[in-house]
Design an enzyme around this catalytic site. Structure first.
Site, mmCIF file in Angstrom:
data_model
loop_
_atom_site.group_PDB
_atom_site.id
_atom_site.type_symbol
_atom_site.label_atom_id
_atom_site.label_comp_id
_atom_site.label_asym_id
_atom_site.label_seq_id
_atom_site.Cartn_x
_atom_site.Cartn_y
_atom_site.Cartn_z
ATOM 1 C CB SER A 288 -0.962 0.005 1.192
ATOM 2 O OG SER A 288 -0.301 -0.318 2.391
ATOM 3 C CG HIS A 318 -0.842 -5.299 1.969
ATOM 4 N ND1 HIS A 318 -0.138 -5.182 3.124
ATOM 5 C CD2 HIS A 318 -0.900 -4.038 1.440
ATOM 6 C CE1 HIS A 318 0.224 -3.920 3.311
ATOM 7 N NE2 HIS A 318 -0.242 -3.199 2.302
ATOM 8 C CG HIS A 364 5.600 -9.300 8.028
ATOM 9 N ND1 HIS A 364 6.587 -8.509 7.485
ATOM 10 C CD2 HIS A 364 4.517 -8.498 8.196
ATOM 11 C CE1 HIS A 364 6.120 -7.283 7.344
ATOM 12 N NE2 HIS A 364 4.852 -7.239 7.764
ATOM 13 N NE ARG A 373 2.377 -3.857 12.669
ATOM 14 C CZ ARG A 373 2.327 -3.932 11.343
ATOM 15 N NH1 ARG A 373 1.904 -2.897 10.637
ATOM 16 N NH2 ARG A 373 2.689 -5.030 10.712
ATOM 17 C CG ASP A 422 -3.687 -8.053 8.691
ATOM 18 O OD1 ASP A 422 -3.988 -6.933 9.132
ATOM 19 O OD2 ASP A 422 -3.173 -8.236 7.578
HETATM 20 C C1 LIG Z 1 -0.535 -5.986 6.884
HETATM 21 C C2 LIG Z 1 0.126 -7.089 6.230
HETATM 22 O O1 LIG Z 1 0.271 -7.068 5.033
HETATM 23 S S1 LIG Z 1 0.730 -8.353 7.163
HETATM 24 C C3 LIG Z 1 0.590 -9.798 6.112
HETATM 25 C C4 LIG Z 1 -0.861 -10.204 5.935
HETATM 26 N N1 LIG Z 1 -0.982 -11.410 5.102
HETATM 27 C C5 LIG Z 1 -1.276 -12.616 5.613
HETATM 28 O O2 LIG Z 1 -1.443 -12.780 6.810
HETATM 29 C C6 LIG Z 1 -1.436 -13.751 4.601
HETATM 30 C C7 LIG Z 1 -0.656 -14.994 5.054
HETATM 31 N N2 LIG Z 1 0.756 -14.765 4.954
HETATM 32 C C8 LIG Z 1 1.428 -14.850 3.731
HETATM 33 O O3 LIG Z 1 0.844 -15.175 2.680
HETATM 34 C C9 LIG Z 1 2.908 -14.530 3.689
HETATM 35 O O4 LIG Z 1 3.501 -14.811 4.935
HETATM 36 C C10 LIG Z 1 3.200 -13.058 3.288
HETATM 37 C C11 LIG Z 1 2.515 -12.695 1.979
HETATM 38 C C12 LIG Z 1 2.729 -12.114 4.369
HETATM 39 C C13 LIG Z 1 4.726 -12.904 3.112
HETATM 40 O O5 LIG Z 1 5.100 -13.645 1.972
HETATM 41 P P1 LIG Z 1 6.614 -14.035 1.692
HETATM 42 O O6 LIG Z 1 7.512 -12.903 1.963
HETATM 43 O O7 LIG Z 1 6.658 -14.640 0.339
HETATM 44 O O8 LIG Z 1 6.839 -15.134 2.831
HETATM 45 P P2 LIG Z 1 7.886 -16.317 2.869
HETATM 46 O O9 LIG Z 1 9.154 -15.972 2.173
HETATM 47 O O10 LIG Z 1 7.976 -16.752 4.279
HETATM 48 O O11 LIG Z 1 7.134 -17.424 1.981
HETATM 49 C C14 LIG Z 1 7.742 -18.669 1.674
HETATM 50 C C15 LIG Z 1 6.666 -19.701 1.430
HETATM 51 O O12 LIG Z 1 5.907 -19.894 2.637
HETATM 52 C C16 LIG Z 1 4.532 -19.699 2.372
HETATM 53 N N3 LIG Z 1 3.874 -19.033 3.505
HETATM 54 C C17 LIG Z 1 4.191 -17.853 4.066
HETATM 55 N N4 LIG Z 1 3.293 -17.549 5.020
HETATM 56 C C18 LIG Z 1 2.405 -18.560 5.051
HETATM 57 C C19 LIG Z 1 1.223 -18.793 5.791
HETATM 58 N N5 LIG Z 1 0.755 -17.924 6.678
HETATM 59 N N6 LIG Z 1 0.547 -19.931 5.561
HETATM 60 C C20 LIG Z 1 1.001 -20.828 4.649
HETATM 61 N N7 LIG Z 1 2.081 -20.639 3.891
HETATM 62 C C21 LIG Z 1 2.781 -19.507 4.106
HETATM 63 C C22 LIG Z 1 4.510 -18.770 1.170
HETATM 64 O O13 LIG Z 1 3.260 -18.824 0.495
HETATM 65 C C23 LIG Z 1 5.666 -19.287 0.356
HETATM 66 O O14 LIG Z 1 5.236 -20.459 -0.319
HETATM 67 P P3 LIG Z 1 5.763 -20.794 -1.817
HETATM 68 O O15 LIG Z 1 7.228 -21.019 -1.676
HETATM 69 O O16 LIG Z 1 4.977 -21.995 -2.183
HETATM 70 O O17 LIG Z 1 5.445 -19.601 -2.655
HETATM 71 O O1 LIG Z 2 5.278 -4.527 5.835
HETATM 72 C C1 LIG Z 2 4.611 -5.251 5.074
HETATM 73 O O2 LIG Z 2 5.082 -5.855 4.079
HETATM 74 C C2 LIG Z 2 3.177 -5.478 5.321
HETATM 75 C C3 LIG Z 2 2.546 -4.316 6.001
HETATM 76 O O3 LIG Z 2 2.229 -3.325 5.422
HETATM 77 C C4 LIG Z 2 2.335 -4.390 7.402
HETATM 78 O O4 LIG Z 2 2.721 -5.384 8.010
HETATM 79 O O5 LIG Z 2 1.756 -3.433 7.943
#
Ligand SMILES: CC(=O)SCCNC(=O)CCNC(=O)[C@H](O)C(C)(C)COP(=O)(O)OP(=O)(O)OC[C@H]1O[C@@H](n2cnc3c(N)ncnc32)[C@H](O)[C@@H]1OP(=O)(O)O
Ligand SMILES: O=C([O-])CC(=O)C(=O)O
Length: 484
Positions: A288, A318, A364, A373, A422
């Site tokens: 964002s 996100h 993350h 947080r 989240d």
């Molecule tokens: C405000 C925010 O944005 S905070 C984040 C909110 N998002 C979520 O909670 C969704 C669940 N979490 C995720 O999808 C991920 O952890 C993300 C998008 C936040 C970060 O993604 P990345 O930086 O790619 O994480 P990472 O390097 O640890 O990922 C490696 C693998 O683990 C997987 N993984 C990461 N988190 C999770 C999870 N919570 N559940 C299952 N698998 C996961 C990824 O999908 C990836 O799989 P792949 O190799 O098959 O593509």
């Molecule tokens: O930092 C990030 O990639 C995701 C984000 O915005 C947050 O966690 O608030």
């Protein structure tokens, strides 16, 4: 032909371009295999005249220091700091309503923009200014929004996702952008345009509670209309020109005076103050913030720029994870016989992972420990034990924060198995009666506006240029691999 089904409008596209899609389908297996091979082979390869590895170019640019961001920096182990202040520092130092650990989001905006801790008088002055913007630019007979924006919002299908409505509402405020108007008439220049940016940012932040209130009211309006009640869709609660920003947001969502005790009302407002105070910024690279900065670098006005940020926040990896977590918790209650049983929860989590789905609220891109947080939101529940102790969903959220990291660590894929921001927040809103789950990320969007928009002002002060990285194509990368 368009058919509208429940909350999702579907377009029958199978008859359109089928030859094109079939051609693409034929290409996919070979290209995907080649791409994955290339990514693996070249992960540590530096391209000529380039310090970056192919691995980082193809891996979401993770870990690269590529952006300037003024107001916050994220340490993978310590979490976010706002101009060097930790969350706990902010809870201690920023002016608030005197309740422990709560501060006004306005105070955080002041800190983000100036790097200085404001005093109470300065914060009250900012609140007053935002409220005056709303009062003097709205058609108060119909809403606390400019008449044109109100009319536009009324015209949207109430089944449209709230984040889509929100991004449309925010971009429509561009109609009132001083920056855009002055630029098109040659009335600002590189040295002065930060001031118009600042004025637009103030306008945008001022209107966010009314816009969010409008969207939420229409969700309620639509559900009551189904029952034959032609209820109008103005805000569910009042806007008070003396109240702080988060209190007005809470009120306009209709969360106050629901027969709860006055103390309870104070707690809901404090939750919104804390939440919107903590979600403001997470350095520059998150989707964002980055989207806002990128679009703003083309000198799109702040409303258009932040609308792009919201569209990124609406993605499930996100900000949409905030709504997905609540849906996930409620679904877990249905699927698991005893949601206080750790073994049953573990089995359920494995069934999700084995289906190649992510567990929302965990992991993350940068953080490598429990999100501070998240810790602050949990602390909020601990300080109000009597209210939360009997809520099975809040208890499930707390128990999962112990079980899921174990499962995700064993799963072994994700770099951070801990809860992110989240994980906790949505279920606390749900506890206090916010029951349209698709709306939850709109509250996130009200908060996240503050960091990227403060940055946008500094982007214009410093005259940062249009962002335009160089890209590489498949044939170029292929030359460095055994595929060539
Ligand atoms: C405000 C925010 O944005 S905070 C984040 C909110 N998002 C979520 O909670 C969704 C669940 N979490 C995720 O999808 C991920 O952890 C993300 C998008 C936040 C970060 O993604 P990345 O930086 O790619 O994480 P990472 O390097 O640890 O990922 C490696 C693998 O683990 C997987 N993984 C990461 N988190 C999770 C999870 N919570 N559940 C299952 N698998 C996961 C990824 O999908 C990836 O799989 P792949 O190799 O098959 O593509
Ligand atoms: O930092 C990030 O990639 C995701 C984000 O915005 C947050 O966690 O608030």
């Amino acid at each position: 032909m368009q058919r509208f089904i429940h909350t999702t409008a579907r377009i029958n596209s199978s008859i359109v371009n089928s030859t094109l899609k079939d051609t693409l389908k034929d290409l996919v297996p070979k290209r995907r295999t080649e791409f994955l091979q290339l990514r693996k082979e070249l992960a540590n390869t530096h391209l000529p005249d380039n310090d970056l590895t192919v691995g980082s170019i193809l891996g979401g640019m993770r870990g690269l220091q590529l952006m300037y961001w003024q107001s916050s920096t994220l340490d993978p182990n310590l979490g976010i700091k706002f101009h060097g202040y930790t969350i706990q520092d902010c809870q201690k130092l920023l002016p608030g309503p005197k309740n422990p650990n709560i501060f006004y989001p306005e105070a955080m905006f002041w800190l983000l923009l100036t790097g200085e801790i404001p005093n109470s008088k300065q914060v009250m002055g900012l609140t007053k200014q935002w409220n005056e913007i709303v009062i003097s630019n709205s058609n108060l007979e119909t809403s606390h929004l400019p008449a044109e924006v109100n009319k536009l919002m009324e015209s949207l299908p109430s089944t449209m996702h709230p984040m889509t409505q929100f991004a449309i509402g925010v971009s429509s405020l561009s109609h009132f952008s001083k920056f855009r108007d002055h630029y098109s008439r040659g009335l600002n220049n590189k040295l002065t345009m930060w001031e118009d940016t600042f004025d637009d940012v103030m306008t945008l932040l001022a209107f966010l509670p009314s816009l969010a209130g409008k969207i939420y009211a229409r969700l309620h309006g639509s559900s009551t209309r189904h029952k034959g009640n032609n209820k109008d869709t103005t805000s569910l609660g009042e806007f008070n020109s003396k109240a702080d920003w988060a209190k007005n947001l809470t009120s306009m969502l209709g969360l106050l005076n629901k027969g709860n005790s006055k103390n309870n009302d104070e707690d809901i407002i404090d939750l919104i103050r804390l939440y919107t105070g903590l979600h403001v910024d997470h350095e520059g690279g998150n989707v964002s913030a980055h989207a806002t900065h990128l679009v703003g670098s083309a000198l799109s006005d702040p409303m258009l720029s932040y609308s792009s940020g919201l569209l990124g926040l609406a993605g499930p990896l996100h900000g949409l994870a905030a709504q997905d977590v609540v849906k996930f918790l409620l679904e877990t209650q249905k699927q698991v016989k005893d949601s206080t049983d750790e073994k049953q929860l573990e089995d359920y989590l494995w069934s999700i992972l084995n289906n190649h789905r992510v567990i929302p609220g965990y992991g993350h891109a940068v953080l490598r420990r429990e999100d501070p947080r998240f810790t602050a939101m949990v602390q909020f529940t601990k300080e109000r034990q009597s209210q939360f102790k009997d809520d099975p969903n809040v208890n499930l959220m707390l128990l999962l924060s112990k079980v899921a990291p174990r499962v995700l660590a064993e799963y072994g894929k994700c770099k951070n198995p801990h809860p992110n921001v989240d994980s906790a927040s949505g279920i606390l809103f749900h506890h206090y009666g916010l029951n349209h789950l698709d709306f939850i990320t709109v509250i996130f969007g009200c908060s996240r506006a503050m960091g990227p928009l403060a940055q946008l002002v500094w982007d214009r002060i410093y005259g940062l240029p249009i962002e335009r990285p160089k890209s590489v194509d498949f044939n170029y990368l292929k030359k460095f691999s055994t595929l060539s």
